[in-house]
Design a protein around this motif. Structure first.
Motif, PDB file in Angstrom:
ATOM      1  N   ALA A 133       0.829  -1.205   0.000  1.00  0.00           N
ATOM      2  CA  ALA A 133       0.000   0.000   0.000  1.00  0.00           C
ATOM      3  C   ALA A 133       0.865   1.256   0.000  1.00  0.00           C
ATOM      4  CB  ALA A 133      -0.923  -0.004   1.214  1.00  0.00           C
ATOM      5  N   ASP A 134       1.947   1.234   0.773  1.00  0.00           N
ATOM      6  CA  ASP A 134       2.824   2.408   0.827  1.00  0.00           C
ATOM      7  C   ASP A 134       3.634   2.564  -0.458  1.00  0.00           C
ATOM      8  OD1 ASP A 134       2.020   3.270   3.358  1.00  0.00           O
ATOM      9  OD2 ASP A 134       3.400   1.901   4.362  1.00  0.00           O
ATOM     10  N   GLN A 135       4.007   1.432  -1.077  1.00  0.00           N
ATOM     11  CA  GLN A 135       4.708   1.515  -2.359  1.00  0.00           C
ATOM     12  C   GLN A 135       3.810   2.113  -3.433  1.00  0.00           C
ATOM     13  OE1 GLN A 135       6.119  -2.424  -3.217  1.00  0.00           O
ATOM     14  NE2 GLN A 135       7.766  -2.345  -1.698  1.00  0.00           N
ATOM     15  N   ALA A 136       2.509   1.818  -3.346  1.00  0.00           N
ATOM     16  CA  ALA A 136       1.544   2.380  -4.293  1.00  0.00           C
ATOM     17  C   ALA A 136       1.122   3.788  -3.898  1.00  0.00           C
ATOM     18  CB  ALA A 136       0.316   1.476  -4.374  1.00  0.00           C
ATOM     19  N   ASP A 137       1.630   4.283  -2.758  1.00  0.00           N
ATOM     20  CA  ASP A 137       1.306   5.621  -2.252  1.00  0.00           C
ATOM     21  C   ASP A 137      -0.203   5.789  -2.101  1.00  0.00           C
ATOM     22  OD1 ASP A 137       2.029   7.997  -1.194  1.00  0.00           O
ATOM     23  OD2 ASP A 137       2.708   8.924  -3.050  1.00  0.00           O
ATOM     24  N   LEU A 138      -0.821   4.821  -1.410  1.00  0.00           N
ATOM     25  CA  LEU A 138      -2.271   4.798  -1.279  1.00  0.00           C
ATOM     26  C   LEU A 138      -2.808   6.025  -0.560  1.00  0.00           C
ATOM     27  CD1 LEU A 138      -4.964   3.328  -1.589  1.00  0.00           C
ATOM     28  CD2 LEU A 138      -4.448   2.091   0.524  1.00  0.00           C
ATOM     29  N   LEU A 139      -2.148   6.435   0.515  1.00  0.00           N
ATOM     30  CA  LEU A 139      -2.626   7.597   1.266  1.00  0.00           C
ATOM     31  C   LEU A 139      -2.636   8.859   0.414  1.00  0.00           C
ATOM     32  CD1 LEU A 139      -1.160   7.346   4.894  1.00  0.00           C
ATOM     33  CD2 LEU A 139      -3.538   7.142   4.158  1.00  0.00           C
ATOM     34  N   GLN A 140      -1.568   9.053  -0.367  1.00  0.00           N
ATOM     35  CA  GLN A 140      -1.505  10.239  -1.211  1.00  0.00           C
ATOM     36  C   GLN A 140      -2.573  10.205  -2.291  1.00  0.00           C
ATOM     37  OE1 GLN A 140       0.115  12.873  -0.593  1.00  0.00           O
ATOM     38  NE2 GLN A 140      -0.244  14.020  -2.480  1.00  0.00           N
ATOM     39  N   SER A 141      -2.888   9.015  -2.800  1.00  0.00           N
ATOM     40  CA  SER A 141      -3.950   8.888  -3.802  1.00  0.00           C
ATOM     41  C   SER A 141      -5.295   9.295  -3.222  1.00  0.00           C
ATOM     42  CB  SER A 141      -4.017   7.447  -4.318  1.00  0.00           C
ATOM     43  OG  SER A 141      -2.818   7.093  -4.978  1.00  0.00           O
ATOM     44  N   ARG A 184      -5.677  11.338  -0.706  1.00  0.00           N
ATOM     45  CA  ARG A 184      -5.596  12.774  -0.383  1.00  0.00           C
ATOM     46  C   ARG A 184      -5.851  13.636  -1.607  1.00  0.00           C
ATOM     47  NH1 ARG A 184      -0.381  15.823   2.479  1.00  0.00           N
ATOM     48  NH2 ARG A 184      -1.476  17.789   2.953  1.00  0.00           N
ATOM     49  N   THR A 185      -5.398  13.200  -2.758  1.00  0.00           N
ATOM     50  CA  THR A 185      -5.505  14.005  -3.986  1.00  0.00           C
ATOM     51  C   THR A 185      -6.704  13.600  -4.846  1.00  0.00           C
ATOM     52  OG1 THR A 185      -3.971  12.511  -5.132  1.00  0.00           O
ATOM     53  CG2 THR A 185      -3.020  14.430  -4.035  1.00  0.00           C
ATOM     54  N   LEU A 186      -7.621  12.848  -4.284  1.00  0.00           N
ATOM     55  CA  LEU A 186      -8.782  12.394  -5.046  1.00  0.00           C
ATOM     56  C   LEU A 186      -9.657  13.547  -5.503  1.00  0.00           C
ATOM     57  CD1 LEU A 186     -10.346   9.898  -6.032  1.00  0.00           C
ATOM     58  CD2 LEU A 186     -11.531   9.870  -3.828  1.00  0.00           C
ATOM     59  N   GLY A 187      -9.654  14.634  -4.733  1.00  0.00           N
ATOM     60  CA  GLY A 187     -10.519  15.756  -5.077  1.00  0.00           C
ATOM     61  C   GLY A 187     -11.876  15.612  -4.422  1.00  0.00           C
ATOM     62  N   ALA A 188     -12.726  16.596  -4.662  1.00  0.00           N
ATOM     63  CA  ALA A 188     -14.054  16.596  -4.041  1.00  0.00           C
ATOM     64  C   ALA A 188     -14.967  15.636  -4.790  1.00  0.00           C
ATOM     65  CB  ALA A 188     -14.638  18.003  -4.035  1.00  0.00           C
ATOM     66  N   ALA A 189     -15.321  14.542  -4.140  1.00  0.00           N
ATOM     67  CA  ALA A 189     -16.177  13.532  -4.761  1.00  0.00           C
ATOM     68  C   ALA A 189     -17.174  13.025  -3.728  1.00  0.00           C
ATOM     69  CB  ALA A 189     -15.343  12.374  -5.304  1.00  0.00           C
ATOM     70  N   GLN A 190     -18.296  12.522  -4.218  1.00  0.00           N
ATOM     71  CA  GLN A 190     -19.344  12.007  -3.334  1.00  0.00           C
ATOM     72  C   GLN A 190     -19.942  10.758  -3.961  1.00  0.00           C
ATOM     73  OE1 GLN A 190     -22.267  14.859  -1.656  1.00  0.00           O
ATOM     74  NE2 GLN A 190     -23.831  13.519  -2.506  1.00  0.00           N
ATOM     75  N   LEU A 191     -20.010   9.688  -3.183  1.00  0.00           N
ATOM     76  CA  LEU A 191     -20.516   8.415  -3.675  1.00  0.00           C
ATOM     77  C   LEU A 191     -21.459   7.802  -2.654  1.00  0.00           C
ATOM     78  CD1 LEU A 191     -20.452   5.738  -5.423  1.00  0.00           C
ATOM     79  CD2 LEU A 191     -18.508   5.065  -4.002  1.00  0.00           C
ATOM     80  N   SER A 223     -15.117  12.911  -0.244  1.00  0.00           N
ATOM     81  CA  SER A 223     -13.734  13.364  -0.158  1.00  0.00           C
ATOM     82  C   SER A 223     -13.654  14.837  -0.521  1.00  0.00           C
ATOM     83  CB  SER A 223     -12.833  12.539  -1.093  1.00  0.00           C
ATOM     84  OG  SER A 223     -13.233  12.725  -2.448  1.00  0.00           O
ATOM     85  N   GLY A 224     -12.576  15.460  -0.089  1.00  0.00           N
ATOM     86  CA  GLY A 224     -12.370  16.874  -0.371  1.00  0.00           C
ATOM     87  C   GLY A 224     -10.918  17.228  -0.126  1.00  0.00           C
ATOM     88  N   VAL A 263       0.603   4.091   5.539  1.00  0.00           N
ATOM     89  CA  VAL A 263      -0.405   3.132   5.980  1.00  0.00           C
ATOM     90  C   VAL A 263       0.128   2.280   7.121  1.00  0.00           C
ATOM     91  CG1 VAL A 263      -1.778   1.124   5.300  1.00  0.00           C
ATOM     92  CG2 VAL A 263      -1.541   3.069   3.732  1.00  0.00           C
ATOM     93  N   ALA A 264       1.391   1.867   7.009  1.00  0.00           N
ATOM     94  CA  ALA A 264       1.992   1.058   8.070  1.00  0.00           C
ATOM     95  C   ALA A 264       1.997   1.810   9.394  1.00  0.00           C
ATOM     96  CB  ALA A 264       3.414   0.660   7.676  1.00  0.00           C
ATOM     97  N   ASP A 265       2.264   3.109   9.361  1.00  0.00           N
ATOM     98  CA  ASP A 265       2.262   3.914  10.586  1.00  0.00           C
ATOM     99  C   ASP A 265       0.868   4.014  11.179  1.00  0.00           C
ATOM    100  OD1 ASP A 265       4.952   4.311  10.239  1.00  0.00           O
ATOM    101  OD2 ASP A 265       4.707   6.283   9.264  1.00  0.00           O
ATOM    102  N   LEU A 266      -0.147   4.214  10.325  1.00  0.00           N
ATOM    103  CA  LEU A 266      -1.515   4.318  10.809  1.00  0.00           C
ATOM    104  C   LEU A 266      -1.941   3.050  11.554  1.00  0.00           C
ATOM    105  CD1 LEU A 266      -3.456   6.063   7.891  1.00  0.00           C
ATOM    106  CD2 LEU A 266      -2.826   7.040  10.093  1.00  0.00           C
ATOM    107  N   LEU A 267      -1.584   1.894  11.023  1.00  0.00           N
ATOM    108  CA  LEU A 267      -1.952   0.635  11.671  1.00  0.00           C
ATOM    109  C   LEU A 267      -1.150   0.407  12.935  1.00  0.00           C
ATOM    110  CD1 LEU A 267      -2.396  -1.759   8.603  1.00  0.00           C
ATOM    111  CD2 LEU A 267      -4.145  -0.555   9.902  1.00  0.00           C
ATOM    112  N   ALA A 268       0.114   0.792  12.922  1.00  0.00           N
ATOM    113  CA  ALA A 268       0.971   0.578  14.093  1.00  0.00           C
ATOM    114  C   ALA A 268       0.619   1.512  15.245  1.00  0.00           C
ATOM    115  CB  ALA A 268       2.441   0.751  13.706  1.00  0.00           C
ATOM    116  N   ASN A 269       0.041   2.671  14.934  1.00  0.00           N
ATOM    117  CA  ASN A 269      -0.224   3.680  15.967  1.00  0.00           C
ATOM    118  C   ASN A 269      -1.683   3.740  16.415  1.00  0.00           C
ATOM    119  OD1 ASN A 269       2.478   4.447  15.739  1.00  0.00           O
ATOM    120  ND2 ASN A 269       2.040   6.018  14.194  1.00  0.00           N
ATOM    121  N   VAL A 270      -2.456   2.714  16.101  1.00  0.00           N
ATOM    122  CA  VAL A 270      -3.871   2.716  16.464  1.00  0.00           C
ATOM    123  C   VAL A 270      -4.067   2.696  17.974  1.00  0.00           C
ATOM    124  CG1 VAL A 270      -6.011   1.387  16.409  1.00  0.00           C
ATOM    125  CG2 VAL A 270      -4.690   1.691  14.319  1.00  0.00           C
TER     126      VAL A 270
END
Length: 232
Positions: free
Chosen positions: A108-116, A118-125, A148-149, A221-228
């Motif tokens: 997930a971190d190699q794919a930069d999931l968090l940044q993806s 974050r930069t999704l833009g304003a969307a509603q589903l 998202s926003g 992502v690894a930090d988020l899971l480790a710091n829960v």
């Protein structure tokens, strides 16, 4: 219409599109039946003054062996959110789509999931499903609402019923500088999480009831899971 603007405002049409996907990205093999999606819908342009700023697709129908989605979706530049989708389905099988999710926090971190996110833009589903299948496990009355926003990605609502058990949850990731903060809340009533997370019928299920509130921070992502932290 008597003017070009009126012609574009009145312009409507329909389209049918067929699309294939491969969860493992192997495009050398032939597609399986469930990997062929067919789209159809009625569309019209969105006009602002003299500019075409977007498109609306109504009566959207996404059909395959495992998927059957209907609803509306629109893309409009300058609108917040710029993407709005309201979808529903009688039966939805997302087992094959799980292959698109990174298998580990490292992936997930190699794919930069968090940044993806974050930069999704304003969307509603919103997604309303009568029956959803994950690893041959049926969930019913599933309702998902995502928004998202700028520096925020939130699951406003994720509710479902399975074998008479219910789960109601929500969560949000916000960013300040390069640090992501995760907040989540879930209410469970006699839920067998093993049937969703572990596809091994030999393991005895352990039903779970109660409330969970979780918080975490990190820039991966690894930090988020480790710091829960939080309570259950």
């Amino acid at each position: 219409g008597r003017e070009i603007k009126e012609l574009f405002e009145a312009m409507q049409g329909s389209a049918k599109i067929s699309m294939e996907f491969r969860p493992e990205n192997d495009w050398q093999r032939a597609p399986r039946p469930e990997e062929i999606l067919k789209f159809s819908g009625d569309s019209e342009l969105v006009i602002d003054g003299k500019q075409i700023v977007g498109v609306k697709i109504e009566k959207l129908d996404i059909d395959s062996v495992d998927q059957d989605l209907t609803g509306n979706i629109s893309f409009v530049a300058g609108r917040t959110p710029w993407v709005i989708a309201d979808l529903e389905s009688e039966t939805l099988n997302v087992t094959n789509l799980l292959d698109l999710i990174p298998e580990s926090t490292e992936a997930a971190d190699q794919a930069d999931l968090l940044q993806s996110l974050r930069t999704l833009g304003a969307a509603q589903l919103s997604l309303d499903v009568d029956k959803l299948i994950i690893n041959d496990t049926p969930l019913s009355e599933l309702y998902l609402e995502v928004a998202s926003g700028k520096d925020v990605f939130g699951v406003k609502k994720l509710d479902f019923v399975t074998h008479g058990s219910t789960l109601e949850s929500s969560g949000e990731i916000t960013w300040k500088s390069d640090v992501a903060r995760l907040e989540g809340l879930a209410s469970l009533a006699n839920v067998n999480l093993d049937q969703i997370l572990i596809s091994d019928p030999s393991k005895s299920p352990v039903p779970v009831s109660g409330t969970a509130k979780l918080n975490s921070e990190g820039n991966k992502v690894a930090d988020l899971l480790a710091n829960v932290t939080g309570y259950i």
